[in-house]
Scaffold this active site. Structure first.
Site, short mmCIF file in Angstrom:
data_model
loop_
_atom_site.label_atom_id
_atom_site.label_comp_id
_atom_site.label_asym_id
_atom_site.label_seq_id
_atom_site.Cartn_x
_atom_site.Cartn_y
_atom_site.Cartn_z
N ARG A 1 0.80 -1.64 0.07
CA ARG A 1 0.55 -0.14 0.07
C ARG A 1 0.80 1.32 -0.16
NH1 ARG A 1 -4.71 -1.34 3.08
NH2 ARG A 1 -6.83 -1.61 1.36
N GLN B 1 -1.12 2.94 -5.93
CA GLN B 1 -2.43 2.98 -5.26
C GLN B 1 -3.38 2.55 -6.30
OE1 GLN B 1 -3.07 7.18 -3.81
NE2 GLN B 1 -2.82 6.42 -1.70
N ASP C 1 -4.45 -1.06 -6.13
CA ASP C 1 -5.25 -1.37 -5.10
C ASP C 1 -6.77 -2.65 -5.37
OD1 ASP C 1 -6.21 -1.71 -2.47
OD2 ASP C 1 -5.36 0.20 -1.63
N SER D 1 -8.63 -2.18 -1.44
CA SER D 1 -9.20 -0.99 -1.84
C SER D 1 -10.42 -1.49 -2.65
CB SER D 1 -8.62 0.15 -1.43
OG SER D 1 -8.08 -0.62 -0.35
N TYR E 1 -2.98 -0.50 8.67
CA TYR E 1 -3.38 -1.29 8.81
C TYR E 1 -3.58 -1.43 10.44
CZ TYR E 1 -3.59 -3.78 4.37
OH TYR E 1 -3.72 -4.28 3.00
P1 NAD Z 1 -8.97 -4.24 7.36
O1 NAD Z 1 -9.42 -4.61 6.30
O2 NAD Z 1 -8.18 -4.56 7.54
O3 NAD Z 1 -9.49 -3.24 8.42
C1 NAD Z 1 -10.86 -2.84 8.79
C2 NAD Z 1 -10.61 -2.06 9.93
O4 NAD Z 1 -10.91 -2.67 10.92
C3 NAD Z 1 -9.68 -0.46 9.51
O5 NAD Z 1 -9.22 0.21 9.82
C4 NAD Z 1 -8.33 -2.01 10.97
O6 NAD Z 1 -8.05 -0.54 12.19
C5 NAD Z 1 -10.17 -1.99 11.77
N1 NAD Z 1 -9.97 -2.61 13.40
C6 NAD Z 1 -9.05 -3.82 13.11
N2 NAD Z 1 -9.21 -4.21 14.29
C7 NAD Z 1 -10.13 -3.94 14.95
C8 NAD Z 1 -11.24 -3.55 16.47
N3 NAD Z 1 -10.36 -5.17 17.87
N4 NAD Z 1 -11.94 -3.04 16.78
C9 NAD Z 1 -12.39 -1.84 15.81
N5 NAD Z 1 -11.68 -2.04 15.00
C10 NAD Z 1 -10.68 -2.54 13.98
O7 NAD Z 1 -8.08 -2.32 6.79
P2 NAD Z 1 -8.46 -1.30 5.12
O8 NAD Z 1 -10.01 -1.22 5.08
O9 NAD Z 1 -8.03 -2.20 4.64
O10 NAD Z 1 -7.64 -0.52 5.49
C11 NAD Z 1 -6.54 0.22 7.14
C12 NAD Z 1 -6.31 1.79 6.33
O11 NAD Z 1 -5.32 1.00 5.74
C13 NAD Z 1 -7.25 2.35 5.33
O12 NAD Z 1 -8.06 3.51 6.18
C14 NAD Z 1 -6.22 3.35 5.16
O13 NAD Z 1 -5.43 4.92 6.29
C15 NAD Z 1 -5.19 2.60 4.97
N6 NAD Z 1 -5.40 2.41 3.05
C16 NAD Z 1 -3.88 2.58 2.57
C17 NAD Z 1 -3.70 2.23 1.39
C18 NAD Z 1 -2.75 3.25 0.52
O14 NAD Z 1 -2.34 3.83 1.05
N7 NAD Z 1 -2.61 3.22 -0.70
C19 NAD Z 1 -5.15 1.90 0.75
C20 NAD Z 1 -6.36 1.41 1.42
C21 NAD Z 1 -6.14 2.01 2.36
#
Ligand code: NAD
Length: 381
Positions: free
Chosen positions: A122, A127, A130, A133, A229
């Protein structure tokens, strides 16, 4: 170089890895494209559309498997298909290398070079590739639509001559990509939304969508893993989240839960007591079902009604929006192919950080250290 597009074989899968609109630049470079008849049917792309884009359409799946040099897919090829792959083929898709590495064994042995869309780093440069996402965005939207469809109430506040209808109350757990899209969709439908995440950074994003962020004091522990993450939490920290969820559930008409920690079973955050506390007729959508689920009552893939509460545990929501899910995925795949197809030929530079990060196996050996370790465990058992 021959690129193959197969009809996905997993039950219920309606997406396709590459749509006709994504073939133009590849064919212009001199790449030949062979498409299995019906591959794009579920995603609104006919055989004729592929033929018009310059591809050859065939009903002979085995010939695609045995001759393609490059196979973009949605899901990993089935075990039987893996044994028919051309040695040296490059396969790209959601290969589940950390969840089910043993199911890739035959392809690794062929040998095939495997790139997993789940492992694309990521970083800014990647991006546009991805796909996690992209699919999380579709799933977050569809989860709210599914909940609204089941809920015996309206989402928006309505002021009518017959009186006022209060807005539905939606609680989103895990404000990552899917969760933020669920919040935005529920807000567009007029619901009042609350959300919880362990990453403090999520708070600002939640508030910017017009929802309330629920904070829990986790005693200052680190909740951030690498790459944006979440980290895996201790039972004590999880318990504080569980208490908040039980309290919030009692006034929530809908819960959409999305919490995940990569490569680990989904955290069990919603106790049976929280489901029992929800108002009759309310709906819980557990988007973490493919990783076991966030709710302790979840049965992945099964819809249950528990004390009047509907508990949905869908395993593949993007496949229920196949046109746009395929559109987004197809563009992610095309951008990834830009790294490995040069002048119509395969050119894989393992020094590229995106390719190195996404590679599961190359020349008969697992490349990703986590996958290698998991495969050792699978072979030993
Ligand atoms: P994910 O599917 O792994 O998890 C979903 C959400 O669950 C996350 O926000 C995580 O913090 C939350 N979570 C995990 N354990 C938890 C708990 N015990 N209680 C409550 N919440 C909990 O994550 P995702 O949606 O694929 O990505 C998370 C973050 O990564 C995004 O919000 C973003 O900031 C970042 N991201 C960055 C890029 C990039 O830089 N290219 C791309 C996509 C996402």
């Amino acid at each position: 170089m021959l690129l193959g597009i197969l009809k996905e074989s997993a039950p219920g899968e309606s997406r396709v890895a590459l749509l006709p609109g994504s073939l133009k630049s590849l064919i212009a470079q001199g790449t030949s494209v062979l498409v299995e008849s019906g591959a794009g049917e579920g995603a609104g792309a006919s055989d004729k559309a592929y033929a018009d884009a310059g591809a050859t359409v065939t009903a002979d799946r085995a010939s695609i498997l045995s001759t393609a040099d490059l196979l973009p897919m949605v899901n990993a090829p089935a075990a039987d298909d893996q044994t028919k792959l051309k040695p040296g083929v490059v396969v790209i898709g959601f290969l589940r290398p950390l969840d089910a590495p043993g199911e890739l064994r035959r392809a690794i042995d062929r040998p095939a070079t495997l790139f997993s869309m789940e492992l694309v780093p990521r970083i800014t440069r990647a991006q546009s590739m991805d796909a996690l996402s992209s699919m999380a965005t579709v799933a977050g939207y569809k989860a709210v639509i599914a909940a609204a469809d089941r809920l015996p109430r309206l989402f928006p506040m309505l002021m009518t001559a017959a009186g006022t209808v209060p807005p539905a109350k939606v609680f989103v757990i895990g404000a990552g990509v899917a969760g933020l899209q669920a919040i935005a969709t529920a807000r567009r439908l007029g619901a009042v939304v609350e959300a919880y995440d362990v990453r403090a950074a999520a708070g600002e994003q939640v508030r910017s969508l017009g929802a309330k962020f629920l904070d829990v004091d986790l005693g200052g522990i680190n909740t951030e893993g690498g790459g944006g993450y979440a980290a895996e939490l201790t039972e004590e920290a999880l318990d504080r989240g569980r208490d908040l969820i039980t309290r919030t559930a009692s006034h929530s008409d809908v819960i959409v839960t999305t919490a995940q920690v990569p490569g680990r079973p989904a955290p069990r955050l919603i106790r049976a007591a929280a489901v029992q506390a929800m108002p009759p007729g309310s709906v819980l959508v557990d988007l973490a079902a493919p990783a076991g689920g966030n709710c302790e009552l979840t049965k992945p893939g099964v819809t249950q009604i528990i004390n009047g509460v509907t508990l949905l545990a869908p395993l593949n929501l993007p496949a229920e929006v196949p046109v746009d899910a395929s559109n987004l995925y197809s563009r992610n795949i095309l951008n990834f192919l830009g790294l490995i197809v040069k002048k119509g030929e395969l050119s894989v530079d393992m020094a590229d950080e995106v390719l190195a990060g996404a590679c599961v196996a190359h020349q008969g050996k697992p490349v990703n250290p986590r996958v290698a370790k998991l495969l050792e465990t699978v072979s030993a058992s």
